[in-house]
Structure formats: C-alpha cells, structure tokens
Design a protein around this motif. Structure first.
Motif, short mmCIF file in Angstrom:
data_model
loop_
_atom_site.label_atom_id
_atom_site.label_comp_id
_atom_site.label_asym_id
_atom_site.label_seq_id
_atom_site.Cartn_x
_atom_site.Cartn_y
_atom_site.Cartn_z
N ALA A 1 0.61 -17.85 74.45
CA ALA A 1 -0.20 -18.79 75.23
C ALA A 1 -1.06 -18.04 76.25
CB ALA A 1 0.69 -19.81 75.93
N ALA B 1 -3.82 -16.08 74.48
CA ALA B 1 -4.85 -17.01 73.99
C ALA B 1 -5.72 -17.50 75.13
CB ALA B 1 -4.19 -18.19 73.27
N LEU C 1 -0.01 -23.43 72.03
CA LEU C 1 -1.48 -23.49 72.01
C LEU C 1 -2.00 -24.85 72.47
CD1 LEU C 1 -2.27 -21.43 68.78
CD2 LEU C 1 -2.21 -20.68 71.18
N ALA D 1 -8.12 -22.57 73.17
CA ALA D 1 -7.10 -23.01 72.23
C ALA D 1 -7.68 -23.11 70.82
CB ALA D 1 -6.53 -24.36 72.66
N ALA E 1 -7.83 -19.70 69.42
CA ALA E 1 -6.48 -19.21 69.16
C ALA E 1 -5.87 -19.87 67.93
CB ALA E 1 -5.59 -19.43 70.39
#
Length: 143
Positions: free
Chosen positions: A70, A73, A102, A114, A117
């Motif tokens: 997280a 990302a 995410l 996000a 990612a």
C-alpha cells in the motif's frame, strides 16, 4: 573491493528475513551486483528495513506485506510494488489482501495511484501464473 567489516547480528537477521520474503535468487542477485559505491546502502537497508522492521515480532509478514505494498503504491514506486507482489508467495498475503490494501490506497492516497497499482498487480499476477504454468520459479522474474 574494499574490506568489509564482519556482519552484525542485525545484518545477519536482515539477510535471513530478506531471503524469507524476497527469495534467495533475488537476494543473491542484489548481493552479486553490489559495488563499493552502494555496499553501505545495501548494508543500511538490510539492517534497518529487513533486520529491524521486517524482522519485528508485532506484525506478521502477511501484515507487513500488505502495508508495504500500500505504501509503495501510494508513493508510486512501481518496481517495488511488483517485487513485493511477487513476495506475497512467501509472506502469505492473498490477492484479496492486496486488493483491500489497494482499495485503501484509493481512498487515502488517490484513485490514480491505486488505479496504476492495480494495473501493476494484475500484470505481476499474470506473470506469476505464466511462470508457474511453465514450471518456473516466480522469484526468477524480478522487475
């Protein structure tokens, strides 16, 4: 190469943890590519990131994996996201865990971060599936 001091206990624990999470092939490649220039940096991350943070007992490797992905990302560190997605085979973080992490990125760091990612995760999972189907070791496919 300059003489290197003997490894500290923290460094040794860090290498062991790094191998457990990222795999021997990844760590072997990283160590083989070290130079006198980046050796102090490699020692720093091995002792601090792997020997202190990842080796801590308060969170499981699965939890650390989710948080790490997280954070990476959210910060846009794409290669590291892919590397840590691959490491989930060793940490126990599931695809569902990563999806939820995410989703948090979308809310707290922004939908574009996000979205990107998710694209990286999907591509990485597809590479992992292809490697598995071909009978290859996933850790042999670093980003």
């Amino acid at each position: 190469m300059a003489d290197t001091p003997p490894a500290s206990a923290r460094y040794t624990e860090g290498i062991d943890t790094r191998r457990a999470v990222l795999g021997d092939a990844h760590v072997d490649r990283a160590q083989a590519s070290q130079t006198d220039f980046d050796r102090p940096f490699q020692q720093l991350i091995t002792e601090s990131a792997w020997g202190t943070v990842w080796a801590g007992q308060e969170w499981s490797k699965r939890e650390r994996s989710m948080v790490t992905i997280a954070l990476l990302a959210a910060l846009g560190h794409d290669d590291e996201v892919a590397m840590h997605i691959r490491a989930t085979v060793n940490t126990g973080a599931t695809r569902e865990d990563i999806r939820e992490a995410l989703m948090h990125v979308a809310i707290y760091a922004g939908v574009p971060a996000a979205n990107h990612a998710f694209k990286i995760a999907k591509a990485t999972y597809a590479e992992m599936e292809a490697a598995k189907a071909a009978g290859e070791d996933n850790e042999e496919h670093p980003s």
